[in-house]
Design a protein around this motif. Structure first.
Motif, PDB file in Angstrom:
ATOM      1  N   LEU A  50      -0.405   4.723  -1.744  1.00 17.61           N
ATOM      2  CA  LEU A  50       0.520   3.894  -2.517  1.00 17.61           C
ATOM      3  C   LEU A  50       0.026   3.578  -3.926  1.00 17.61           C
ATOM      4  O   LEU A  50       0.779   3.066  -4.747  1.00 17.61           O
ATOM      5  CB  LEU A  50       0.787   2.576  -1.781  1.00 17.61           C
ATOM      6  N   HIS A  51      -1.244   3.827  -4.184  1.00 20.09           N
ATOM      7  CA  HIS A  51      -1.856   3.509  -5.468  1.00 20.09           C
ATOM      8  C   HIS A  51      -1.729   2.020  -5.793  1.00 20.09           C
ATOM      9  O   HIS A  51      -1.425   1.636  -6.920  1.00 20.09           O
ATOM     10  CB  HIS A  51      -1.273   4.365  -6.591  1.00 20.09           C
ATOM     11  N   LEU A  52      -1.951   1.212  -4.762  1.00 21.02           N
ATOM     12  CA  LEU A  52      -1.977  -0.241  -4.888  1.00 21.02           C
ATOM     13  C   LEU A  52      -3.262  -0.751  -4.244  1.00 21.02           C
ATOM     14  O   LEU A  52      -3.907  -0.033  -3.485  1.00 21.02           O
ATOM     15  CB  LEU A  52      -0.764  -0.877  -4.196  1.00 21.02           C
ATOM     16  N   TYR A  53      -3.585  -1.991  -4.532  1.00 25.45           N
ATOM     17  CA  TYR A  53      -4.767  -2.586  -3.914  1.00 25.45           C
ATOM     18  C   TYR A  53      -4.412  -3.221  -2.587  1.00 25.45           C
ATOM     19  O   TYR A  53      -3.410  -3.928  -2.474  1.00 25.45           O
ATOM     20  CB  TYR A  53      -5.381  -3.643  -4.844  1.00 25.45           C
ATOM     21  N   CYS A  54      -5.213  -2.982  -1.574  1.00 28.17           N
ATOM     22  CA  CYS A  54      -5.005  -3.592  -0.267  1.00 28.17           C
ATOM     23  C   CYS A  54      -5.644  -4.987  -0.268  1.00 28.17           C
ATOM     24  O   CYS A  54      -6.345  -5.345  -1.217  1.00 28.17           O
ATOM     25  CB  CYS A  54      -5.609  -2.713   0.828  1.00 28.17           C
ATOM     26  N   PRO A  55      -5.429  -5.795   0.769  1.00 28.50           N
ATOM     27  CA  PRO A  55      -6.011  -7.145   0.798  1.00 28.50           C
ATOM     28  C   PRO A  55      -7.538  -7.174   0.749  1.00 28.50           C
ATOM     29  O   PRO A  55      -8.121  -8.149   0.304  1.00 28.50           O
ATOM     30  CB  PRO A  55      -5.501  -7.713   2.122  1.00 28.50           C
TER      31      PRO A  55
END
Length: 152
Positions: A50-55
């Motif tokens: 997703l090219h996002l940061y996970c928690p």
């Protein structure tokens, strides 16, 4: 007799927390000074797909910065690490006061709101970090900004 049992349980809990912290600290020091261990890590699926940061993104870096006494950088990378450190300091102070005063009162309490606060910190950190990345192209960690800059 009840007071003696109380302090026996308090001492036992204090010893187990100390053993856990010592083992954790030893593992962190081993990781910190072993480049071969630092190279071993599994890629994050959310990060890669997703090219996002996970928690959890930034947690290891936050621990590393915390161990190097860069507490502001540690907080910016992942604020949960500093929160847990503050909770541990409060526990140690309260446990030591409880054991030294020896009056049958406990001077520390693990509160339920600690868990809610930790969960809130993780959720807010994840949302804020990803909103800053996607909409404002600000990436403190610097891993994903090239992807989002090329998609413009």
């Amino acid at each position: 007799m009840e007071k003696e049992q109380f302090f026996k349980n308090e001492r036992k809990a204090f010893i187990w927390v100390n053993v856990g912290c010592i083992l954790l600290f030893a593992a962190l020091m081993l990781w910190k000074y072993s480049p071969a261990l630092q190279a071993l890590h599994a890629p994050c699926s959310i990060h890669e797909i997703l090219h996002l940061y996970c928690p959890g993104c930034g947690g290891t870096r936050a621990v590393y910065e915390f161990l190097n006494f860069h507490w502001i950088r540690s907080f910016c990378t992942h604020p949960l690490v500093l929160f847990i450190a503050v909770i541990l300091v409060e526990y140690y102070i309260g446990a030591i006061v409880t054991l030294v005063r020896n009056d049958g009162k406990r001077y520390y309490y693990l509160r339920v709101w600690f868990c809610y606060a930790a969960l809130g910190i993780v959720i807010l950190n994840t949302i804020l970090r990803n909103v800053l990345l996607v909409y404002f192209h600000y990436d403190y960690i610097g891993d994903l900004l090239p992807y989002w800059m090329q998609s413009l």
